[in-house]
Design a protein around this motif. Structure first.
Motif, PDB file in Angstrom:
ATOM      1  N   ASN A  30       0.830  -1.215   0.000  1.00  0.00           N
ATOM      2  CA  ASN A  30       0.000   0.000   0.000  1.00  0.00           C
ATOM      3  C   ASN A  30       0.864   1.264   0.000  1.00  0.00           C
ATOM      4  O   ASN A  30       1.252   1.759   1.050  1.00  0.00           O
ATOM      5  CB  ASN A  30      -0.946  -0.022   1.217  1.00  0.00           C
ATOM      6  CG  ASN A  30      -1.984   1.085   1.156  1.00  0.00           C
ATOM      7  OD1 ASN A  30      -1.906   1.985   0.305  1.00  0.00           O
ATOM      8  ND2 ASN A  30      -2.948   1.039   2.059  1.00  0.00           N
ATOM      9  N   LEU A  31       1.156   1.758  -1.199  1.00  0.00           N
ATOM     10  CA  LEU A  31       1.820   3.065  -1.305  1.00  0.00           C
ATOM     11  C   LEU A  31       0.770   4.127  -1.649  1.00  0.00           C
ATOM     12  O   LEU A  31       1.073   5.171  -2.206  1.00  0.00           O
ATOM     13  CB  LEU A  31       2.932   3.045  -2.364  1.00  0.00           C
ATOM     14  CG  LEU A  31       4.036   1.987  -2.222  1.00  0.00           C
ATOM     15  CD1 LEU A  31       5.154   2.236  -3.221  1.00  0.00           C
ATOM     16  CD2 LEU A  31       4.597   1.938  -0.813  1.00  0.00           C
ATOM     17  N   ALA A  32      -0.478   3.813  -1.317  1.00  0.00           N
ATOM     18  CA  ALA A  32      -1.595   4.703  -1.658  1.00  0.00           C
ATOM     19  C   ALA A  32      -1.848   5.676  -0.506  1.00  0.00           C
ATOM     20  O   ALA A  32      -1.333   6.801  -0.519  1.00  0.00           O
ATOM     21  CB  ALA A  32      -2.820   3.866  -1.979  1.00  0.00           C
ATOM     22  N   LEU A 302      11.238   3.941  -9.267  1.00  0.00           N
ATOM     23  CA  LEU A 302      10.218   4.403 -10.213  1.00  0.00           C
ATOM     24  C   LEU A 302      10.848   4.687 -11.576  1.00  0.00           C
ATOM     25  O   LEU A 302      10.295   4.316 -12.619  1.00  0.00           O
ATOM     26  CB  LEU A 302       9.512   5.655  -9.678  1.00  0.00           C
ATOM     27  CG  LEU A 302       8.586   5.410  -8.480  1.00  0.00           C
ATOM     28  CD1 LEU A 302       8.108   6.738  -7.880  1.00  0.00           C
ATOM     29  CD2 LEU A 302       7.389   4.561  -8.898  1.00  0.00           C
ATOM     30  N   PHE A 317       5.302  12.170  -0.336  1.00  0.00           N
ATOM     31  CA  PHE A 317       4.690  11.694  -1.576  1.00  0.00           C
ATOM     32  C   PHE A 317       5.561  11.987  -2.794  1.00  0.00           C
ATOM     33  O   PHE A 317       6.226  13.021  -2.848  1.00  0.00           O
ATOM     34  CB  PHE A 317       3.333  12.377  -1.799  1.00  0.00           C
ATOM     35  CG  PHE A 317       2.372  12.175  -0.668  1.00  0.00           C
ATOM     36  CD1 PHE A 317       1.878  10.910  -0.382  1.00  0.00           C
ATOM     37  CD2 PHE A 317       1.962  13.247   0.112  1.00  0.00           C
ATOM     38  CE1 PHE A 317       0.996  10.720   0.672  1.00  0.00           C
ATOM     39  CE2 PHE A 317       1.085  13.067   1.164  1.00  0.00           C
ATOM     40  CZ  PHE A 317       0.594  11.802   1.450  1.00  0.00           C
ATOM     41  N   ALA A 334      -4.319   2.973 -12.003  1.00  0.00           N
ATOM     42  CA  ALA A 334      -4.045   2.692 -10.584  1.00  0.00           C
ATOM     43  C   ALA A 334      -4.680   1.360 -10.177  1.00  0.00           C
ATOM     44  O   ALA A 334      -4.065   0.554  -9.474  1.00  0.00           O
ATOM     45  CB  ALA A 334      -4.568   3.831  -9.704  1.00  0.00           C
ATOM     46  N   SER A 338      -2.549  -2.112  -9.183  1.00  0.00           N
ATOM     47  CA  SER A 338      -2.775  -2.847  -7.947  1.00  0.00           C
ATOM     48  C   SER A 338      -3.045  -4.334  -8.260  1.00  0.00           C
ATOM     49  O   SER A 338      -2.476  -5.222  -7.625  1.00  0.00           O
ATOM     50  CB  SER A 338      -3.954  -2.204  -7.225  1.00  0.00           C
ATOM     51  OG  SER A 338      -4.072  -2.715  -5.957  1.00  0.00           O
ATOM     52  N   THR A 345      -1.545   2.647  -5.406  1.00  0.00           N
ATOM     53  CA  THR A 345      -1.151   4.067  -5.511  1.00  0.00           C
ATOM     54  C   THR A 345      -2.428   4.907  -5.515  1.00  0.00           C
ATOM     55  O   THR A 345      -3.530   4.367  -5.479  1.00  0.00           O
ATOM     56  CB  THR A 345      -0.404   4.324  -6.834  1.00  0.00           C
ATOM     57  OG1 THR A 345      -1.307   4.003  -7.912  1.00  0.00           O
ATOM     58  CG2 THR A 345       0.859   3.459  -6.945  1.00  0.00           C
ATOM     59  N   LEU A 365       0.432   9.231 -11.151  1.00  0.00           N
ATOM     60  CA  LEU A 365       0.016   8.524  -9.940  1.00  0.00           C
ATOM     61  C   LEU A 365       0.812   9.075  -8.767  1.00  0.00           C
ATOM     62  O   LEU A 365       1.938   9.556  -8.949  1.00  0.00           O
ATOM     63  CB  LEU A 365       0.318   7.021 -10.050  1.00  0.00           C
ATOM     64  CG  LEU A 365      -0.443   6.229 -11.109  1.00  0.00           C
ATOM     65  CD1 LEU A 365       0.014   4.768 -11.068  1.00  0.00           C
ATOM     66  CD2 LEU A 365      -1.960   6.321 -10.895  1.00  0.00           C
ATOM     67  N   ARG A 366       0.242   8.987  -7.570  1.00  0.00           N
ATOM     68  CA  ARG A 366       0.970   9.398  -6.366  1.00  0.00           C
ATOM     69  C   ARG A 366       1.408   8.161  -5.579  1.00  0.00           C
ATOM     70  O   ARG A 366       0.599   7.255  -5.349  1.00  0.00           O
ATOM     71  CB  ARG A 366       0.068  10.264  -5.476  1.00  0.00           C
ATOM     72  CG  ARG A 366       0.836  10.911  -4.320  1.00  0.00           C
ATOM     73  CD  ARG A 366      -0.101  11.450  -3.255  1.00  0.00           C
ATOM     74  NE  ARG A 366      -0.617  10.383  -2.399  1.00  0.00           N
ATOM     75  CZ  ARG A 366      -1.366  10.595  -1.322  1.00  0.00           C
ATOM     76  NH1 ARG A 366      -1.702  11.814  -0.960  1.00  0.00           N
ATOM     77  NH2 ARG A 366      -1.805   9.565  -0.599  1.00  0.00           N
ATOM     78  N   PHE A 367       2.674   8.150  -5.192  1.00  0.00           N
ATOM     79  CA  PHE A 367       3.248   7.054  -4.400  1.00  0.00           C
ATOM     80  C   PHE A 367       3.656   7.611  -3.032  1.00  0.00           C
ATOM     81  O   PHE A 367       4.380   8.599  -2.969  1.00  0.00           O
ATOM     82  CB  PHE A 367       4.507   6.489  -5.073  1.00  0.00           C
ATOM     83  CG  PHE A 367       4.265   5.873  -6.428  1.00  0.00           C
ATOM     84  CD1 PHE A 367       4.097   6.674  -7.558  1.00  0.00           C
ATOM     85  CD2 PHE A 367       4.226   4.499  -6.576  1.00  0.00           C
ATOM     86  CE1 PHE A 367       3.880   6.108  -8.810  1.00  0.00           C
ATOM     87  CE2 PHE A 367       4.008   3.919  -7.829  1.00  0.00           C
ATOM     88  CZ  PHE A 367       3.831   4.732  -8.945  1.00  0.00           C
TER      89      PHE A 367
END
Ligand code: PMP
Ligand code: GLN
Length: 397
Positions: A30-32, A302, A317, A334, A338, A345, A365-367
């Motif tokens: 879970n890098l969300a 990344l 982030f 996203a 997953s 993410t 996307l946000r990590f």
């Protein structure tokens, strides 16, 4: 059937909850949602447990424990971000979220417009909506995610009452520099606006960038509410101990809402945070160094996997352009990431007032990198095998 209001019916489940549920359903890393997968200091936990055992289990004073407010005011001063009277100008809230909500409820009327930089944190729109005010997005355009005075000026209307700023910024990781802060200051003064500044990542700023509170610029103190939180600084996001600095005439209104929202924040957790705020400067320096290691590791992974990450100046982030990996919209990508890579993410489009338009045009996307190094390494390996180990770029798409 009894009639019910439909004022809130268009708000669905937050993207942070959606993606955490997706992570659980797909067994993803879970890098969300932005929460650390480690706890803050043991001494802080022990202090909260001791407070419970010692019988500190009834209501705290509504504005917060005096000792906690003193320590919070002291830290502001020692970081060079202003001097506040702990009794009259510092208030403890149940997280920065509640502080933001109370500020919006307490300071605005129906029809008021509040300018805020987009992408923006989702609770701003909901908080403004609850008092009938409206957020007007000022785009921070990729890849620099900066803005000009013209971007501000062209969104002013006769209803504009405030500007809401978030630096260090979620989700881009931008930390506004001195000249950007001055542009905001000049604009706020010229139009006599209130200013709300969300500074929850104030202690997570990476050299050569520095954190300067907008509230501490000349001309700002009397018009500004500065909001922050212990959540990120001490890695206890679930404790929800936030705080706000504001001159007495604004503090009075925030407290009026706070007392009828929660009355006070959880007493034993405030006692725990007293011990947290008693740590020395070394704690903050080590926190930053640990985060730089995590940031650099994830940035490298990344890039290797074919994303184009933007180096964050602050926060925990990283946003990354995925257009070399997929043409899909960010929500679809996203979800697929997953399911197929096992890494969750957050898509960027939910951070926009007009989410549908953002989904058409943005490929980010946000990590979150508030995770242990082993977790980040494992996520990097999964992303790399998903994209085919793509560096050099040849293998992408
Ligand atoms: N503002 C921003 C920009 C955030 O990222 C968060 C994240 N939690 C909050 C406010 C809310 O902070 P808290 O958990 O203290 O309510
Ligand atoms: N601030 C955290 C983030 O941006 C999440 C907060 C929440 O779940 N509401 O991920």
């Amino acid at each position: 059937m009894p009639r019910i209001s439909d004022r809130w019916s268009h708000f669905g489940t937050s993207i942070f909850s959606v993606m955490t549920l997706k992570a659980q359903a797909t067994n993803s890393i879970n890098l969300a949602q932005g929460f650390p997968d480690f706890d803050g200091p043991e001494t802080v936990k022990e202090a909260a447990i001791a407070a419970i055992r010692a019988g500190n289990n009834q209501y705290a004073p509504a504005p917060g424990l005096p000792r906690l407010r003193q320590l919070i005011a002291d830290r502001r001063t020692s970081t060079g971000n202003g001097s506040y009277d702990w009794n009259e100008e510092v208030t403890i809230f149940s997280g920065a979220t509640e502080a933001l909500f109370c500020a919006l409820q307490g300071l605005f009327d129906p029809g008021d417009e509040i300018l805020a930089f987009e992408p923006l944190y989702d609770s701003y729109i909901a908080g403004a909506h609850s008092c009938g005010a409206k957020i007007i997005g000022i785009p921070l355009a990729p890849p620099s995610f900066s803005f000009t005075a013209t971007d501000l000026e062209k969104n002013i209307s006769k209803n504009t009452r405030a500007i809401l700023v978030n630096s260090p910024h979620n989700p881009t990781g931008r930390v506004f520099n001195a000249s950007e802060l001055e542009v905001i200051r000049d604009f706020a003064v010229a139009h006599d606006l209130l200013v709300l500044t969300d500074e929850v990542y104030e202690e997570l700023v990476y050299a050569p960038n520095v954190f300067k509170s907008l509230a501490n610029l000349p001309g700002m103190r009397e018009r500004t509410v500065a909001i922050s939180s212990t959540a990120k600084t001490f890695s206890f996001t679930g404790w929800k101990v936030g705080f706000a600095f504001a001159p007495p005439h604004l503090t009075k209104l925030l407290r009026a809402v706070h007392q009828f929202t929660v009355f006070c924040s959880a007493t034993p957790l405030q006692h725990g945070m007293v011990v947290a705020l008693e740590v020395g400067q070394k704690y903050y320096d080590e926190l930053r160094l640990d985060y730089i290691r995590r940031r650099d590791l994830l940035l490298a992974s990344l890039a290797t996997a074919g994303f184009r990450p933007a180096v964050p100046e602050g926060s925990y982030f990283i946003i990354a352009d995925y257009s070399r990996l997929s043409d899909e919209d960010d929500r679809s990508f996203a979800f697929r990431l997953s399911e197929e890579a096992g890494v969750a993410t957050i898509p960027l489009s939910p951070f926009y007032v007009d989410e549908a338009v953002a989904r058409e045009s943005l490929r980010y996307l946000r990590f979150a990198f508030c995770k242990g190094l082993d977790t980040l390494r494992a996520a990097g390996a999964r992303l790399n095998s998903f994209s085919g180990g793509t560096h050099p770029i040849g293998k992408v798409r």
